[in-house]
Design a protein around this motif. Structure first.
Motif, PDB file in Angstrom:
ATOM      1  N   GLU A  93       0.740  -1.285  -0.022  1.00 61.39           N
ATOM      2  CA  GLU A  93      -0.002   0.074   0.011  1.00 61.39           C
ATOM      3  C   GLU A  93       1.123   1.297  -0.024  1.00 61.39           C
ATOM      4  O   GLU A  93       2.064   0.958   0.287  1.00 61.39           O
ATOM      5  CB  GLU A  93      -0.863  -0.016   1.309  1.00 61.39           C
ATOM      6  CG  GLU A  93      -1.984  -0.941   1.313  1.00 61.39           C
ATOM      7  CD  GLU A  93      -2.919  -0.957   2.500  1.00 61.39           C
ATOM      8  OE1 GLU A  93      -4.080  -0.953   2.476  1.00 61.39           O
ATOM      9  OE2 GLU A  93      -2.469  -0.500   3.683  1.00 61.39           O
ATOM     10  N   TRP A  94       0.193   2.310  -0.262  1.00 63.08           N
ATOM     11  CA  TRP A  94       1.029   3.583  -0.133  1.00 63.08           C
ATOM     12  C   TRP A  94       0.345   4.167   1.216  1.00 63.08           C
ATOM     13  O   TRP A  94      -0.729   3.943   1.579  1.00 63.08           O
ATOM     14  CB  TRP A  94       0.797   4.583  -1.251  1.00 63.08           C
ATOM     15  CG  TRP A  94       1.483   4.144  -2.288  1.00 63.08           C
ATOM     16  CD1 TRP A  94       0.944   3.206  -3.327  1.00 63.08           C
ATOM     17  CD2 TRP A  94       2.761   4.317  -2.890  1.00 63.08           C
ATOM     18  NE1 TRP A  94       1.780   2.975  -4.367  1.00 63.08           N
ATOM     19  CE2 TRP A  94       3.062   3.723  -4.198  1.00 63.08           C
ATOM     20  CE3 TRP A  94       3.754   4.970  -2.326  1.00 63.08           C
ATOM     21  CZ2 TRP A  94       4.115   3.530  -4.608  1.00 63.08           C
ATOM     22  CZ3 TRP A  94       5.228   5.102  -2.877  1.00 63.08           C
ATOM     23  CH2 TRP A  94       5.161   4.297  -4.312  1.00 63.08           C
ATOM     24  N   ILE A  95       1.120   5.097   1.855  1.00 59.64           N
ATOM     25  CA  ILE A  95       0.764   5.382   3.243  1.00 59.64           C
ATOM     26  C   ILE A  95      -0.419   6.024   3.505  1.00 59.64           C
ATOM     27  O   ILE A  95      -1.469   5.863   4.198  1.00 59.64           O
ATOM     28  CB  ILE A  95       2.028   6.234   4.127  1.00 59.64           C
ATOM     29  CG1 ILE A  95       3.378   5.230   4.163  1.00 59.64           C
ATOM     30  CG2 ILE A  95       1.564   6.668   5.535  1.00 59.64           C
ATOM     31  CD1 ILE A  95       4.426   5.968   4.608  1.00 59.64           C
ATOM     32  N   PRO A  96      -0.750   6.913   2.263  1.00 61.22           N
ATOM     33  CA  PRO A  96      -2.055   7.573   2.667  1.00 61.22           C
ATOM     34  C   PRO A  96      -3.328   6.867   2.493  1.00 61.22           C
ATOM     35  O   PRO A  96      -4.576   7.186   2.982  1.00 61.22           O
ATOM     36  CB  PRO A  96      -2.002   8.762   1.338  1.00 61.22           C
ATOM     37  CG  PRO A  96      -0.494   8.882   1.376  1.00 61.22           C
ATOM     38  CD  PRO A  96      -0.058   7.618   1.432  1.00 61.22           C
ATOM     39  N   GLN A  97      -3.305   5.624   1.847  1.00 67.65           N
ATOM     40  CA  GLN A  97      -4.390   4.817   1.560  1.00 67.65           C
ATOM     41  C   GLN A  97      -4.953   4.324   2.803  1.00 67.65           C
ATOM     42  O   GLN A  97      -6.178   4.218   2.894  1.00 67.65           O
ATOM     43  CB  GLN A  97      -4.072   3.557   0.837  1.00 67.65           C
ATOM     44  CG  GLN A  97      -3.540   3.816  -0.648  1.00 67.65           C
ATOM     45  CD  GLN A  97      -3.206   2.589  -1.616  1.00 67.65           C
ATOM     46  OE1 GLN A  97      -2.142   2.323  -1.780  1.00 67.65           O
ATOM     47  NE2 GLN A  97      -3.994   1.614  -1.681  1.00 67.65           N
ATOM     48  N   ARG A  98      -4.212   3.873   3.789  1.00 64.85           N
ATOM     49  CA  ARG A  98      -4.738   3.482   4.988  1.00 64.85           C
ATOM     50  C   ARG A  98      -4.794   4.434   5.905  1.00 64.85           C
ATOM     51  O   ARG A  98      -5.491   4.453   6.985  1.00 64.85           O
ATOM     52  CB  ARG A  98      -3.501   2.253   5.628  1.00 64.85           C
ATOM     53  CG  ARG A  98      -3.895   1.792   6.932  1.00 64.85           C
ATOM     54  CD  ARG A  98      -4.652   0.556   6.777  1.00 64.85           C
ATOM     55  NE  ARG A  98      -4.764  -0.201   5.545  1.00 64.85           N
ATOM     56  CZ  ARG A  98      -5.734  -1.320   5.359  1.00 64.85           C
ATOM     57  NH1 ARG A  98      -6.511  -1.582   6.338  1.00 64.85           N
ATOM     58  NH2 ARG A  98      -5.562  -2.110   4.412  1.00 64.85           N
ATOM     59  N   SER A  99      -3.840   5.547   6.238  1.00 65.28           N
ATOM     60  CA  SER A  99      -3.830   6.339   7.392  1.00 65.28           C
ATOM     61  C   SER A  99      -4.853   7.497   6.768  1.00 65.28           C
ATOM     62  O   SER A  99      -5.222   7.944   7.903  1.00 65.28           O
ATOM     63  CB  SER A  99      -2.423   6.958   7.555  1.00 65.28           C
ATOM     64  OG  SER A  99      -1.938   7.630   6.280  1.00 65.28           O
ATOM     65  N   GLY A 100      -4.870   7.907   5.667  1.00 66.72           N
ATOM     66  CA  GLY A 100      -6.126   9.264   5.219  1.00 66.72           C
ATOM     67  C   GLY A 100      -7.294   8.915   5.898  1.00 66.72           C
ATOM     68  O   GLY A 100      -7.686   9.662   6.547  1.00 66.72           O
ATOM     69  N   PRO A 101      -7.963   7.563   5.523  1.00 64.33           N
ATOM     70  CA  PRO A 101      -9.154   7.608   6.439  1.00 64.33           C
ATOM     71  C   PRO A 101      -9.142   7.746   7.760  1.00 64.33           C
ATOM     72  O   PRO A 101     -10.390   7.652   8.430  1.00 64.33           O
ATOM     73  CB  PRO A 101      -9.767   6.098   5.624  1.00 64.33           C
ATOM     74  CG  PRO A 101      -8.903   6.052   4.551  1.00 64.33           C
ATOM     75  CD  PRO A 101      -7.671   6.691   4.737  1.00 64.33           C
ATOM     76  N   TYR A 102      -8.293   7.339   8.419  1.00 61.54           N
ATOM     77  CA  TYR A 102      -8.171   7.419   9.836  1.00 61.54           C
ATOM     78  C   TYR A 102      -7.593   8.743  10.349  1.00 61.54           C
ATOM     79  O   TYR A 102      -7.217   9.038  11.701  1.00 61.54           O
ATOM     80  CB  TYR A 102      -7.356   6.416  10.452  1.00 61.54           C
ATOM     81  CG  TYR A 102      -8.080   5.096  10.345  1.00 61.54           C
ATOM     82  CD1 TYR A 102      -8.862   4.401  11.189  1.00 61.54           C
ATOM     83  CD2 TYR A 102      -7.808   4.079   9.192  1.00 61.54           C
ATOM     84  CE1 TYR A 102      -9.636   3.105  10.931  1.00 61.54           C
ATOM     85  CE2 TYR A 102      -8.407   3.067   9.112  1.00 61.54           C
ATOM     86  CZ  TYR A 102      -9.331   2.526   9.885  1.00 61.54           C
ATOM     87  OH  TYR A 102      -9.807   1.171   9.627  1.00 61.54           O
ATOM     88  N   ASN A 103      -7.612   9.777   9.593  1.00 60.63           N
ATOM     89  CA  ASN A 103      -7.263  11.074  10.162  1.00 60.63           C
ATOM     90  C   ASN A 103      -5.616  10.951  10.410  1.00 60.63           C
ATOM     91  O   ASN A 103      -5.312  11.878  11.201  1.00 60.63           O
ATOM     92  CB  ASN A 103      -7.925  11.764  10.920  1.00 60.63           C
ATOM     93  CG  ASN A 103      -7.834  13.355  11.006  1.00 60.63           C
ATOM     94  OD1 ASN A 103      -7.633  14.078  10.093  1.00 60.63           O
ATOM     95  ND2 ASN A 103      -8.264  13.897  12.303  1.00 60.63           N
ATOM     96  N   TRP A 104      -5.184  10.280   9.593  1.00 61.49           N
ATOM     97  CA  TRP A 104      -3.462  10.154   9.729  1.00 61.49           C
ATOM     98  C   TRP A 104      -3.072   9.671  11.015  1.00 61.49           C
ATOM     99  O   TRP A 104      -1.890   9.670  11.530  1.00 61.49           O
ATOM    100  CB  TRP A 104      -3.037  11.554   9.522  1.00 61.49           C
ATOM    101  CG  TRP A 104      -3.254  12.261   8.165  1.00 61.49           C
ATOM    102  CD1 TRP A 104      -4.117  13.137   8.197  1.00 61.49           C
ATOM    103  CD2 TRP A 104      -3.123  11.823   7.033  1.00 61.49           C
ATOM    104  NE1 TRP A 104      -4.486  13.521   6.890  1.00 61.49           N
ATOM    105  CE2 TRP A 104      -3.769  12.580   6.069  1.00 61.49           C
ATOM    106  CE3 TRP A 104      -1.989  10.760   6.502  1.00 61.49           C
ATOM    107  CZ2 TRP A 104      -3.501  12.416   4.773  1.00 61.49           C
ATOM    108  CZ3 TRP A 104      -2.247  10.647   4.842  1.00 61.49           C
ATOM    109  CH2 TRP A 104      -2.861  11.618   4.190  1.00 61.49           C
ATOM    110  N   GLU A 105      -4.027   8.991  11.861  1.00 64.69           N
ATOM    111  CA  GLU A 105      -3.629   8.595  13.253  1.00 64.69           C
ATOM    112  C   GLU A 105      -3.969   6.982  13.119  1.00 64.69           C
ATOM    113  O   GLU A 105      -5.164   6.571  13.062  1.00 64.69           O
ATOM    114  CB  GLU A 105      -4.624   9.335  14.134  1.00 64.69           C
ATOM    115  CG  GLU A 105      -4.254   8.583  15.789  1.00 64.69           C
ATOM    116  CD  GLU A 105      -3.402   9.292  16.333  1.00 64.69           C
ATOM    117  OE1 GLU A 105      -2.709   8.719  17.383  1.00 64.69           O
ATOM    118  OE2 GLU A 105      -2.855  10.337  16.033  1.00 64.69           O
ATOM    119  N   ILE A 106      -2.870   6.234  13.274  1.00 63.49           N
ATOM    120  CA  ILE A 106      -3.093   4.775  13.524  1.00 63.49           C
ATOM    121  C   ILE A 106      -2.595   4.359  14.909  1.00 63.49           C
ATOM    122  O   ILE A 106      -1.441   4.488  15.507  1.00 63.49           O
ATOM    123  CB  ILE A 106      -2.016   4.129  12.485  1.00 63.49           C
ATOM    124  CG1 ILE A 106      -2.238   4.521  11.026  1.00 63.49           C
ATOM    125  CG2 ILE A 106      -2.073   2.553  12.694  1.00 63.49           C
ATOM    126  CD1 ILE A 106      -3.597   3.961  10.394  1.00 63.49           C
TER     127      ILE A 106
END
Length: 317
Positions: free
Chosen positions: A30-43
């Motif tokens: 994946e590219w980082i924004p794919q997963r973190s963007g929907p979570y408002n950049w907070e994992i």
């Protein structure tokens, strides 16, 4: 861990997705924004029981938690998150870069055959600051892009090709991080296989407080031979390997669960809380309560996070 333990750290295959069984061989790109963007950049802090992740920040910055330590780093940098490492990220909104998630056991098996000393790089959480113009850093993106192509291909031999590319990627990681430790000793494949079996046995049984004779018997050696083997390959005794696994688990549970010290002692196979306290203090210099208090306080003060920790190094060019 018994049912009285109150875990607050979820286990995922990929953040937000149900965890997959460790025997299911897979890798994901994946590219980082794919997963973190929907979570408002907070994992938020979580763990992958069987999967390793490697992130390559090419843009932006991140506050990263690895077990009970935190760093604030900016691109370009590499983050290595082995299986069973509690981790979390707070990315800047302009972050970018690739992420690979893969089953760790098959990767270790391939590395044990091709380059046994690579196992240290695979198993150790790391934050590596990069020189964008360095000769080793230049090799990173082509490997990540090759892994992306293979992940999208869905063709015969996909997993084998992916693991081979990921092994090549970790060779580059080892080269980039070579300044932080002396060159490992060359060891035979037979000895490496014995150590791998011992570590697996420890991981499965460390809470049972079994005698060293049990582990040695499973390997067909004496306790003295097992300890000498560990010192040769790992640089530490067999007892220290077991104790380090217990301490790691205790530290993780002290920080990431609300369990009492007594519950922790029971779950880790100690006869009583006092014995566990003496053991923990001997290996960390702190009582379990002191460690929990200090770790939680440090995690709540981002201004005290180091820009680079003991595993965060500037890569050689």
């Amino acid at each position: 861990m018994n049912n009285a333990m109150l875990r607050v750290i979820p286990s995922y295959a990929l953040y937000g997705d149900q965890a997959q069984p460790g025997w299911k061989n897979s890798f994901d790109f994946e590219w980082i924004p794919q997963r973190s963007g929907p979570y408002n950049w907070e994992i938020r802090p979580h763990v992958h029981e069987a999967f390793i992740q490697i992130l390559y920040l090419t843009q932006g910055s991140v506050e990263v938690l690895l077990d009970n330590a935190k760093w604030r780093v900016t691109a370009p940098c590499l983050l290595v998150v082995p299986a069973q490492t509690v981790h979390g990220f707070h990315f800047a909104a302009d972050v970018n870069g690739p992420v690979v998630t893969a089953t760790q056991r098959p990767l270790e098996s391939l590395a044990a055959l091709a380059m046994p000393e690579l196992l240290q790089t695979i198993r150790k959480p790391a934050v590596i600051s990069l020189d964008a113009d360095g000769r080793h850093a230049e090799a990173l993106m082509p490997l990540f892009l090759a892994i992306e192509r293979e992940a999208r291909l869905h063709a015969i031999g996909q997993f084998a090709a992916g693991m081979s590319l990921l092994t090549a990627l970790f060779v580059q990681v080892a080269r980039l991080g070579q300044a932080r430790a002396p060159a490992p000793l060359a060891v035979s494949l037979r000895k490496t296989a014995q150590i791998e079996k011992f570590r697996a046995l420890v991981n499965d049984n460390f809470k049972k407080r079994l005698p060293m004779a049990f582990y040695a018997g499973q390997l067909g050696v004496t306790p003295g031979q097992l300890s000498r083997l560990c010192r040769e390959v790992l640089g530490t005794s067999s007892l220290e390997v077991i104790n380090a696994r217990i301490v790691h688990e205790a530290q993780r549970d002290l920080v990431f669960t609300s369990s009492s010290i007594q519950q922790l002692a029971d779950a880790l196979g100690f006869a009583d809380e006092a014995y566990f306290g003496r053991f923990f203090r001997k290996h960390t210099g702190l009582t379990p309560g002191e460690f929990r208090t200090r770790a939680l306080q440090s995690m709540l003060k981002p201004d005290t996070w180091p820009a680079a920790g003991p595993e965060a190094v500037a890569a050689p060019g």
